[in-house]
Design an enzyme around this catalytic site. Sequence first.
Site, PDB file in Angstrom:
ATOM      1  N   HIS A  49       0.830  -1.197   0.000  1.00 29.97           N
ATOM      2  CA  HIS A  49       0.000   0.000   0.000  1.00 29.97           C
ATOM      3  C   HIS A  49       0.869   1.253   0.000  1.00 29.97           C
ATOM      4  CE1 HIS A  49       0.588  -0.628   4.435  1.00 29.97           C
ATOM      5  NE2 HIS A  49       0.782   0.686   4.392  1.00 29.97           N
TER       6      HIS A  49
HETATM    7  P1  TYD Z   1      -2.272  -3.976   7.669  1.00 22.10           P
HETATM    8  O1  TYD Z   1      -2.454  -2.563   7.237  1.00 22.10           O
HETATM    9  O2  TYD Z   1      -2.890  -5.043   6.843  1.00 22.10           O
HETATM   10  O3  TYD Z   1      -0.724  -4.286   7.784  1.00 22.10           O
HETATM   11  P2  TYD Z   1       0.394  -4.164   6.631  1.00 22.10           P
HETATM   12  O4  TYD Z   1      -0.165  -3.277   5.559  1.00 22.10           O
HETATM   13  O5  TYD Z   1       1.539  -3.562   7.338  1.00 22.10           O
HETATM   14  O6  TYD Z   1       0.665  -5.532   6.136  1.00 22.10           O
HETATM   15  O7  TYD Z   1      -2.777  -4.061   9.172  1.00 22.10           O
HETATM   16  C1  TYD Z   1      -3.115  -5.285   9.798  1.00 22.10           C
HETATM   17  C2  TYD Z   1      -4.321  -5.052  10.687  1.00 22.10           C
HETATM   18  O8  TYD Z   1      -4.020  -4.142  11.737  1.00 22.10           O
HETATM   19  C3  TYD Z   1      -5.497  -4.486   9.936  1.00 22.10           C
HETATM   20  O9  TYD Z   1      -6.655  -5.158  10.406  1.00 22.10           O
HETATM   21  C4  TYD Z   1      -5.559  -3.027  10.363  1.00 22.10           C
HETATM   22  C5  TYD Z   1      -4.954  -3.060  11.743  1.00 22.10           C
HETATM   23  N1  TYD Z   1      -4.227  -1.821  12.128  1.00 22.10           N
HETATM   24  C6  TYD Z   1      -4.717  -1.024  13.137  1.00 22.10           C
HETATM   25  O10 TYD Z   1      -5.796  -1.296  13.707  1.00 22.10           O
HETATM   26  N2  TYD Z   1      -4.020   0.080  13.506  1.00 22.10           N
HETATM   27  C7  TYD Z   1      -2.857   0.415  12.918  1.00 22.10           C
HETATM   28  O11 TYD Z   1      -2.243   1.444  13.294  1.00 22.10           O
HETATM   29  C8  TYD Z   1      -2.340  -0.410  11.853  1.00 22.10           C
HETATM   30  C9  TYD Z   1      -1.065  -0.058  11.153  1.00 22.10           C
HETATM   31  C10 TYD Z   1      -3.069  -1.526  11.493  1.00 22.10           C
END
Ligand code: TYD
Length: 142
Positions: A49
């Site tokens: 992303h």
């Molecule tokens: P995600 O964005 O999928 O992680 P990455 O892009 O780093 O692989 O995040 C994983 C989960 O955590 C998703 O359900 C959203 C949640 N999340 C939060 O609740 N707060 C946060 O600050 C972040 C970064 C993620």
Amino acid sequence: MNVRLIKFPRHTDKYGNLVPIEENRDAPFEIRRVYYIYGVEQGVRRGFHSHVDLEQVLICVSGSVKILVKTPEEEQEILLSDPQEGLYIGPMIWREMFDFSEDAVLLVLASDHYRVEDYIRDYGKYAEMVKNGRSEDGRYDR
Ligand code: TYD
């Protein structure tokens, strides 16, 4: 690309190492959120992303991890394995994280609270937004 490595100060003595990070000094923004990623299994690739406005600093405080940062014009792979070093990633940069070592802990400092609206999870859409640029009001058209 608005990405750079930051070397943090380190205080080392016979008791070990201490690395302090202050907002607007070592991290070039006000730190509104901190989170960390760990226990990532081998072969897992995550991220995929960009953020519209968010700025982040990624620090691998234990183990190692590779970060791909990418724009439609260029891309770069960076190995994070030094707890004294942070990777600053500005807005509108695509990122992927991979090759987490078993003991990897990736600490992330962020310039804002968690806001789903700030995520762009489709690379085609991201590339189009970069191409179209910001409007006069400083916003990206979605
Ligand atoms: P995600 O964005 O999928 O992680 P990455 O892009 O780093 O692989 O995040 C994983 C989960 O955590 C998703 O359900 C959203 C949640 N999340 C939060 O609740 N707060 C946060 O600050 C972040 C970064 C993620």
